[in-house]
Design a protein around this motif. Sequence first.
Motif, PDB file in Angstrom:
ATOM      1  N   GLU A   1       0.830  -1.206   0.000  1.00 56.70           N
ATOM      2  CA  GLU A   1       0.000   0.000   0.000  1.00 56.70           C
ATOM      3  C   GLU A   1       0.863   1.254   0.000  1.00 56.70           C
ATOM      4  N   ARG A   2       1.933   1.248   0.782  1.00 53.47           N
ATOM      5  CA  ARG A   2       2.828   2.414   0.808  1.00 53.47           C
ATOM      6  C   ARG A   2       3.469   2.630  -0.562  1.00 53.47           C
ATOM      7  N   GLN A   3       3.867   1.540  -1.205  1.00 50.67           N
ATOM      8  CA  GLN A   3       4.458   1.664  -2.538  1.00 50.67           C
ATOM      9  C   GLN A   3       3.430   2.205  -3.533  1.00 50.67           C
ATOM     10  N   GLY A   4       2.204   1.725  -3.425  1.00 51.50           N
ATOM     11  CA  GLY A   4       1.152   2.193  -4.322  1.00 51.50           C
ATOM     12  C   GLY A   4       0.889   3.672  -4.186  1.00 51.50           C
ATOM     13  N   ARG A   5       0.890   4.161  -2.961  1.00 47.26           N
ATOM     14  CA  ARG A   5       0.684   5.597  -2.738  1.00 47.26           C
ATOM     15  C   ARG A   5       1.834   6.399  -3.338  1.00 47.26           C
ATOM     16  N   GLU A   6       3.060   5.900  -3.188  1.00 47.27           N
ATOM     17  CA  GLU A   6       4.203   6.614  -3.758  1.00 47.27           C
ATOM     18  C   GLU A   6       4.121   6.658  -5.282  1.00 47.27           C
ATOM     19  N   LEU A   7       3.728   5.553  -5.889  1.00 46.52           N
ATOM     20  CA  LEU A   7       3.613   5.515  -7.347  1.00 46.52           C
ATOM     21  C   LEU A   7       2.526   6.476  -7.830  1.00 46.52           C
ATOM     22  N   ARG A  57       2.796  10.049 -10.230  1.00 43.72           N
ATOM     23  CA  ARG A  57       1.970  10.351 -11.402  1.00 43.72           C
ATOM     24  C   ARG A  57       1.123  11.605 -11.197  1.00 43.72           C
ATOM     25  N   GLY A  58       1.240  12.212 -10.034  1.00 46.76           N
ATOM     26  CA  GLY A  58       0.464  13.414  -9.753  1.00 46.76           C
ATOM     27  C   GLY A  58      -0.980  13.131  -9.412  1.00 46.76           C
ATOM     28  N   LEU A  59      -1.265  11.929  -8.916  1.00 45.52           N
ATOM     29  CA  LEU A  59      -2.629  11.530  -8.577  1.00 45.52           C
ATOM     30  C   LEU A  59      -2.881  11.689  -7.089  1.00 45.52           C
ATOM     31  N   ALA A  60      -4.127  11.932  -6.734  1.00 49.24           N
ATOM     32  CA  ALA A  60      -4.500  12.046  -5.322  1.00 49.24           C
ATOM     33  C   ALA A  60      -4.865  10.696  -4.722  1.00 49.24           C
ATOM     34  N   ALA A  61      -5.120   9.709  -5.577  1.00 54.56           N
ATOM     35  CA  ALA A  61      -5.525   8.390  -5.095  1.00 54.56           C
ATOM     36  C   ALA A  61      -5.243   7.359  -6.179  1.00 54.56           C
ATOM     37  N   THR A  62      -5.272   6.108  -5.800  1.00 54.66           N
ATOM     38  CA  THR A  62      -5.104   5.036  -6.779  1.00 54.66           C
ATOM     39  C   THR A  62      -5.855   3.800  -6.301  1.00 54.66           C
ATOM     40  N   GLN A  63      -6.079   2.894  -7.233  1.00 56.67           N
ATOM     41  CA  GLN A  63      -6.699   1.616  -6.906  1.00 56.67           C
ATOM     42  C   GLN A  63      -5.603   0.568  -6.756  1.00 56.67           C
ATOM     43  N   LEU A  64      -5.666  -0.205  -5.686  1.00 54.66           N
ATOM     44  CA  LEU A  64      -4.801  -1.367  -5.507  1.00 54.66           C
ATOM     45  C   LEU A  64      -5.580  -2.583  -5.983  1.00 54.66           C
ATOM     46  N   THR A 121     -14.141 -23.940 -18.870  1.00 59.27           N
ATOM     47  CA  THR A 121     -13.487 -23.305 -17.733  1.00 59.27           C
ATOM     48  C   THR A 121     -12.622 -24.319 -16.988  1.00 59.27           C
ATOM     49  N   LYS A 122     -11.353 -23.963 -16.792  1.00 58.12           N
ATOM     50  CA  LYS A 122     -10.433 -24.818 -16.043  1.00 58.12           C
ATOM     51  C   LYS A 122     -10.415 -24.432 -14.558  1.00 58.12           C
ATOM     52  N   TYR A 123     -10.454 -23.134 -14.286  1.00 59.19           N
ATOM     53  CA  TYR A 123     -10.518 -22.648 -12.914  1.00 59.19           C
ATOM     54  C   TYR A 123     -10.939 -21.185 -12.961  1.00 59.19           C
ATOM     55  N   THR A 124     -11.217 -20.604 -11.789  1.00 55.19           N
ATOM     56  CA  THR A 124     -11.711 -19.229 -11.706  1.00 55.19           C
ATOM     57  C   THR A 124     -10.808 -18.417 -10.790  1.00 55.19           C
ATOM     58  N   THR A 125     -10.518 -17.196 -11.212  1.00 52.36           N
ATOM     59  CA  THR A 125      -9.746 -16.274 -10.388  1.00 52.36           C
ATOM     60  C   THR A 125     -10.612 -15.080 -10.013  1.00 52.36           C
ATOM     61  N   GLU A 126     -10.120 -14.302  -9.064  1.00 49.21           N
ATOM     62  CA  GLU A 126     -10.878 -13.150  -8.579  1.00 49.21           C
ATOM     63  C   GLU A 126      -9.992 -11.903  -8.527  1.00 49.21           C
ATOM     64  N   SER A 127     -10.604 -10.761  -8.757  1.00 50.80           N
ATOM     65  CA  SER A 127      -9.960  -9.468  -8.540  1.00 50.80           C
ATOM     66  C   SER A 127     -10.465  -8.896  -7.221  1.00 50.80           C
ATOM     67  N   TRP A 128      -9.520  -8.435  -6.399  1.00 50.04           N
ATOM     68  CA  TRP A 128      -9.846  -7.782  -5.143  1.00 50.04           C
ATOM     69  C   TRP A 128      -9.256  -6.382  -5.174  1.00 50.04           C
ATOM     70  N   HIS A 129     -10.057  -5.383  -4.833  1.00 44.26           N
ATOM     71  CA  HIS A 129      -9.647  -3.989  -4.974  1.00 44.26           C
ATOM     72  C   HIS A 129      -9.694  -3.243  -3.635  1.00 44.26           C
ATOM     73  N   ARG A 130      -8.814  -2.274  -3.560  1.00 40.53           N
ATOM     74  CA  ARG A 130      -8.855  -1.316  -2.457  1.00 40.53           C
ATOM     75  C   ARG A 130      -8.421   0.044  -2.988  1.00 40.53           C
ATOM     76  N   ASP A 131      -9.176   1.077  -2.695  1.00 44.61           N
ATOM     77  CA  ASP A 131      -8.796   2.436  -3.067  1.00 44.61           C
ATOM     78  C   ASP A 131      -8.010   3.050  -1.923  1.00 44.61           C
ATOM     79  N   THR A 132      -6.914   3.721  -2.264  1.00 45.54           N
ATOM     80  CA  THR A 132      -6.095   4.348  -1.240  1.00 45.54           C
ATOM     81  C   THR A 132      -5.712   5.748  -1.681  1.00 45.54           C
ATOM     82  N   SER A 133      -5.662   6.657  -0.742  1.00 48.43           N
ATOM     83  CA  SER A 133      -5.331   8.061  -1.028  1.00 48.43           C
ATOM     84  C   SER A 133      -3.858   8.323  -0.781  1.00 48.43           C
ATOM     85  N   VAL A 134      -3.330   9.280  -1.518  1.00 47.33           N
ATOM     86  CA  VAL A 134      -1.926   9.655  -1.369  1.00 47.33           C
ATOM     87  C   VAL A 134      -1.739  10.468  -0.104  1.00 47.33           C
TER      88      VAL A 134
END
Length: 346
Positions: free
Chosen positions: A113-119, A123-130, A333-346
């Motif tokens: 999460e800390r790395q995501g906020r730095e990235l 980019r000049g963004l106030a927030a990002t999606q993990l 279908t061989k198997y199923t995967t999932e996306s999990w998201h979290r929004d974080t602010s800079v």
Amino acid sequence: MNSVNHEHLDLPDGWRATTPDLGDLTRLCELRGAAAEPWTGSAAVDADAVAAEVAGPMSWTRRQVVARDADGVVRAWFTVNDRAAGRVVVSLDVDRELPDADVLAAAGLAWAERQGRELAAQRGLAATQLDAGAYAGDGVQRRWLAAAGYVHARSWLQMSRPVRPEEADAGVLPDPRPGVVVRQVATHDDGSPVADDLQTVHRVLESAFEDHFNSYRESFSEFVVRLRADPGHRWDHWWLAFVADEQDPQAAPVPMGALVGSALPSGASGKEGSYVEYLGADRRARGRGVATALLFAVVADAAARGRDRVGLEVDADSPTGAAALYERWGWRTKYTTESWHRDTSV
């Protein structure tokens, strides 16, 4: 080996955080394969792809760290990929036999999460999606992600279709519908792709996916560099579909569909496969068989190359009914995967 400041990863006494290198390749494949086997049926991992993540072109947009125990054994691997503006992909592979695996996973996700906020800040963004992933049914990974504030956002069907050698022959697979023409991207005399065609593929896909779940604008340069970094990438696996104007038969056909494929490593049969990385059709051409024509082109191409399967991923929650289309033409279908998201602010 480059060291990573311990303050960036909360580890037990005696442990070390370091940047992985190719000397860790076998162990990293073991960690990833062990997490996959209960859900995919195989612990086999594409070592070339892992090597590219660690020290090849795929590593250039990633921040990554491994956790080593007191004996120097790698027990966890965490990566953060600056995927696009506003979207950071997080990956974690943790040795689940550890008594403190939960603690280690939590430390890695906090680091990510800390790395995501730095990235995002760069980019000049106030927030990002993990954006992290899990196999459907993997209660351990799901628990780790939920504890770190992620929510299950989407499910994805990982599908595959067997390829028969005779499907390389003309007339075995259905021809495109009248007015639809499919071809590979054009190449120069030295085999390198023509830039105009590559840019057309990107433009068609950006248009086709703008109303899809979690679609992010990606510049052409980001798109090409990211795909080119994959060990399975091949320029002759890029395709375009052109559609004639039904109202003006004399007009030049317009590019309305695109597919980017790649090569899969040898499977249990000893043969390679093909994989559909992207498949999109302009909404103005939907219903004219553009996607189906592109799919059959890839199947025929795979058969001509002596491959035994074509794989792809489809949104299980899509309202378009894409999964039914693939099933109709032999994908399962061989198997199923999932996306999990979290929004974080800079």
